[in-house]
Design an enzyme around this catalytic site. Structure first.
Site, PDB file in Angstrom:
ATOM      1  N   HIS A  29      -6.560  -0.636  12.851  1.00  0.00           N
ATOM      2  CA  HIS A  29      -6.872   0.788  13.002  1.00  0.00           C
ATOM      3  C   HIS A  29      -8.377   1.005  13.127  1.00  0.00           C
ATOM      4  O   HIS A  29      -9.011   1.590  12.256  1.00  0.00           O
ATOM      5  CB  HIS A  29      -6.293   1.582  11.823  1.00  0.00           C
ATOM      6  CG  HIS A  29      -6.615   3.047  11.922  1.00  0.00           C
ATOM      7  ND1 HIS A  29      -6.068   3.856  12.896  1.00  0.00           N
ATOM      8  CD2 HIS A  29      -7.450   3.835  11.207  1.00  0.00           C
ATOM      9  CE1 HIS A  29      -6.553   5.074  12.766  1.00  0.00           C
ATOM     10  NE2 HIS A  29      -7.395   5.096  11.751  1.00  0.00           N
ATOM     11  N   ASP A  69      -2.234   6.627  15.228  1.00  0.00           N
ATOM     12  CA  ASP A  69      -2.409   5.953  16.526  1.00  0.00           C
ATOM     13  C   ASP A  69      -1.144   6.105  17.375  1.00  0.00           C
ATOM     14  O   ASP A  69      -1.220   6.324  18.589  1.00  0.00           O
ATOM     15  CB  ASP A  69      -2.732   4.474  16.310  1.00  0.00           C
ATOM     16  CG  ASP A  69      -3.976   4.294  15.464  1.00  0.00           C
ATOM     17  OD1 ASP A  69      -4.956   5.025  15.697  1.00  0.00           O
ATOM     18  OD2 ASP A  69      -3.965   3.440  14.561  1.00  0.00           O
TER      19      ASP A  69
HETATM   20  N1  LIG Z   1      -5.713   6.018   8.566  1.00  0.00           N
HETATM   21  C1  LIG Z   1      -6.036   6.971   9.404  1.00  0.00           C
HETATM   22  O1  LIG Z   1      -5.459   7.056  10.483  1.00  0.00           O
HETATM   23  C2  LIG Z   1      -7.080   7.973   9.060  1.00  0.00           C
HETATM   24  C3  LIG Z   1      -7.892   7.796   7.974  1.00  0.00           C
HETATM   25  N2  LIG Z   1      -8.840   8.735   7.626  1.00  0.00           N
HETATM   26  C4  LIG Z   1      -9.654   8.464   6.448  1.00  0.00           C
HETATM   27  O2  LIG Z   1      -9.169   9.218   5.337  1.00  0.00           O
HETATM   28  C5  LIG Z   1     -10.230   9.385   4.372  1.00  0.00           C
HETATM   29  C6  LIG Z   1     -10.277  10.820   3.871  1.00  0.00           C
HETATM   30  O3  LIG Z   1     -10.637  11.687   4.901  1.00  0.00           O
HETATM   31  P1  LIG Z   1     -10.813  13.276   4.636  1.00  0.00           P
HETATM   32  O4  LIG Z   1      -9.671  13.803   3.856  1.00  0.00           O
HETATM   33  O5  LIG Z   1     -11.162  13.903   5.920  1.00  0.00           O
HETATM   34  O6  LIG Z   1     -12.108  13.265   3.676  1.00  0.00           O
HETATM   35  P2  LIG Z   1     -12.576  14.402   2.651  1.00  0.00           P
HETATM   36  O7  LIG Z   1     -13.975  14.083   2.250  1.00  0.00           O
HETATM   37  O8  LIG Z   1     -12.295  15.749   3.203  1.00  0.00           O
HETATM   38  O9  LIG Z   1     -11.607  14.199   1.409  1.00  0.00           O
HETATM   39  C7  LIG Z   1     -11.637  13.057   0.629  1.00  0.00           C
HETATM   40  C8  LIG Z   1     -11.212  13.429  -0.772  1.00  0.00           C
HETATM   41  O10 LIG Z   1     -11.236  12.248  -1.569  1.00  0.00           O
HETATM   42  C9  LIG Z   1     -11.690  12.618  -2.854  1.00  0.00           C
HETATM   43  N3  LIG Z   1     -12.143  11.453  -3.602  1.00  0.00           N
HETATM   44  C10 LIG Z   1     -13.326  10.788  -3.533  1.00  0.00           C
HETATM   45  N4  LIG Z   1     -13.343   9.794  -4.433  1.00  0.00           N
HETATM   46  C11 LIG Z   1     -12.142   9.816  -5.055  1.00  0.00           C
HETATM   47  C12 LIG Z   1     -11.559   9.047  -6.099  1.00  0.00           C
HETATM   48  N5  LIG Z   1     -12.208   8.037  -6.680  1.00  0.00           N
HETATM   49  N6  LIG Z   1     -10.313   9.370  -6.499  1.00  0.00           N
HETATM   50  C13 LIG Z   1      -9.639  10.390  -5.919  1.00  0.00           C
HETATM   51  N7  LIG Z   1     -10.141  11.165  -4.959  1.00  0.00           N
HETATM   52  C14 LIG Z   1     -11.391  10.878  -4.545  1.00  0.00           C
HETATM   53  C15 LIG Z   1     -12.789  13.650  -2.604  1.00  0.00           C
HETATM   54  O11 LIG Z   1     -13.048  14.409  -3.766  1.00  0.00           O
HETATM   55  C16 LIG Z   1     -12.152  14.440  -1.464  1.00  0.00           C
HETATM   56  O12 LIG Z   1     -11.426  15.540  -1.961  1.00  0.00           O
HETATM   57  C17 LIG Z   1     -11.486   8.908   5.082  1.00  0.00           C
HETATM   58  O13 LIG Z   1     -11.807   7.603   4.649  1.00  0.00           O
HETATM   59  C18 LIG Z   1     -11.098   8.892   6.548  1.00  0.00           C
HETATM   60  O14 LIG Z   1     -11.861   8.006   7.298  1.00  0.00           O
HETATM   61  C19 LIG Z   1      -8.983   9.874   8.357  1.00  0.00           C
HETATM   62  C20 LIG Z   1      -8.183  10.110   9.453  1.00  0.00           C
HETATM   63  C21 LIG Z   1      -7.217   9.161   9.917  1.00  0.00           C
HETATM   64  O1  LIG Z   2     -11.763   8.233  13.294  1.00  0.00           O
HETATM   65  C1  LIG Z   2     -11.852   8.351  12.067  1.00  0.00           C
HETATM   66  O2  LIG Z   2     -12.869   8.115  11.420  1.00  0.00           O
HETATM   67  C2  LIG Z   2     -10.636   8.797  11.314  1.00  0.00           C
HETATM   68  C3  LIG Z   2      -9.481   8.010  11.793  1.00  0.00           C
HETATM   69  O3  LIG Z   2      -9.244   6.903  11.340  1.00  0.00           O
HETATM   70  C4  LIG Z   2      -8.735   8.523  12.935  1.00  0.00           C
HETATM   71  O4  LIG Z   2      -8.839   9.711  13.256  1.00  0.00           O
HETATM   72  O5  LIG Z   2      -7.996   7.727  13.538  1.00  0.00           O
END
Ligand SMILES: NC(=O)C1=CN([C@@H]2O[C@H](COP(=O)(O)OP(=O)(O)OC[C@H]3O[C@@H](n4cnc5c(N)ncnc54)[C@H](O)[C@@H]3O)[C@@H](O)[C@H]2O)C=CC1
Ligand SMILES: O=C([O-])CC(=O)C(=O)O
Length: 347
Positions: free
Chosen positions: A209, A182
């Protein structure tokens, strides 16, 4: 003859640059050993985040864990000639080994949004994933700093706190919701509008967030840009709040922000490592246990130190527009926090 001279000068240049590289690598290796764990390392965020942590000279041991796909990511990243040793772990039976001795655990494990979904729509799947991972953290590395990326952060951080409380390991100084993206977005969008060089821009982002709980404080942005109209500030605020959705829509079903999130996650983990190493005045925004409002968790500027959170900083003075934004976000943030706490205690 001329080419021999050129060759000599190239060699000389290379040898002086490699000796300065050597010096730099010696000095980074004199930084204390630090183990960083990425949980969800084979995912969209996990892979580039693992790359960026491999490039960080403060890391001596990089542990990559996922339920699938980690050996390939670990083998690939391990060939990079930087300080850290890389080990990949796959499957729940190896989670303990992955976590043992960790200084910082970064959690981007869980499902991302598709168009039309809110972050809260991820709760049903991600709450369970986060709960399981935090149970293992409490057992294998109870003193690690935890950087929670998995959404909905407004609920997953309270879930983590409850899991740690039940295990008797909770230390509010060591649990962080990563809201750095953010801040990264607010800086980028502000620099574009205010026409100032982005490298020098600072904008605090407070609240939580998700949607309106993300409250950028453009009245405190530096360098100041008096020329921005209230319409422009409103538009900048909305774009920052909707930044995640902008990416989700552009990716059209193929997930949410991964590359910018990996960058933001690497920035925040680096700040945690610097704090642990005693670097003074490391300040980042993060969603932490807080007394800044009546809510138990809130994102604001946090000073990082040898034990994690050293000081949760206040909000500073807010514009009327920001005061209204703060009032408006509190009910939603409260209910997301309560949802997380309830889940952790019922399941
Ligand atoms: N805080 C923030 O600003 C942001 C948060 N996110 C969040 O981050 C998370 C991940 O996003 P992506 O990497 O794009 O998803 P993705 O689906 O590409 O990767 C997630 C990974 O987590 C793994 N996974 C699932 N269950 C698991 C477990 N029990 N133990 C270990 N690994 C496990 C999967 O195998 C996969 O490799 C989502 O919840 C998304 O909303 C995304 C962008 C920004
Ligand atoms: O928007 C989403 O789902 C992933 C996230 O938290 C971000 O990009 O800030």
């Amino acid at each position: 003859m001329k080419s021999a001279i050129m060759l000599r000068s190239i060699l000389k240049k290379n040898s002086s640059s490699s000796s300065s590289l050597l010096r730099r690598s010696y000095s980074s290796e004199s930084a204390p050993p630090r183990k960083v764990v990425v949980l969800g390392a084979a995912g969209g965020i996990g892979q580039p985040l693992s790359l960026l942590m491999k490039l960080n000279p403060l890391v001596s041991s990089l542990s990559l864990y996922d339920i699938a796909g980690t050996p390939g990511v670990a083998a690939d990243v391990s060939h990079i000639n930087t300080r850290s040793e890389v080990v990949g772990y796959m499957g729940e039976e190896n989670l303990g080994k992955a976590l043992e001795g960790a200084d910082v655990v970064i959690i981007p494990a869980g499902v991302p949004r598709k168009p039309g979904m809110t972050r809260d729509d991820l709760f049903n799947i991600n709450a369970g994933i986060v709960k399981g991972l935090c149970t293992a953290i409490a057992k294998y590395c109870p003193h690690a700093l935890v950087n929670m990326i998995s959404n909905p952060v407004n609920s997953t951080v309270p879930i983590a706190s409850e899991v740690f409380k039940k295990a008797g390991t909770y230390d509010e100084k060591r649990l962080f919701g990563v809201t750095t993206l953010d801040v990264v977005r607010a800086k980028t969008f502000y620099a574009g509008k205010a026409k100032v060089p982005v490298a020098g821009v600072n904008v605090p982002v407070v609240g939580g967030h998700a949607g309106i709980t993300i409250l950028p404080l453009f009245s405190q942005a530096t360098p100041t840009a008096n020329s921005l109209s209230s319409e422009e500030i409103t538009a900048l605020t909305k774009r920052t709040q909707d930044g995640g959705t902008e990416v989700v829509e552009a990716k059209a079903g193929k997930g949410s922000a991964t590359l910018s999130m990996a960058y933001a996650g690497a920035l925040f983990a680096d700040a945690c490592l610097k704090g642990l190493n005693g670097v003074p005045d490391v300040v980042e925004c993060s969603f932490v246990q807080s007394n800044v409002t009546e809510l138990p968790f809130f994102a604001s500027k946090v000073r990082l130190g040898k034990n994690g959170v050293e000081e949760v900083l206040g909000l500073g003075s807010l514009s009327d527009f920001e005061k209204q934004g703060l009032e408006a976000l509190l009910p939603e943030l409260k209910s997301s926090i309560e949802k997380g706490i309830k889940f952790a205690n019922q399941n």
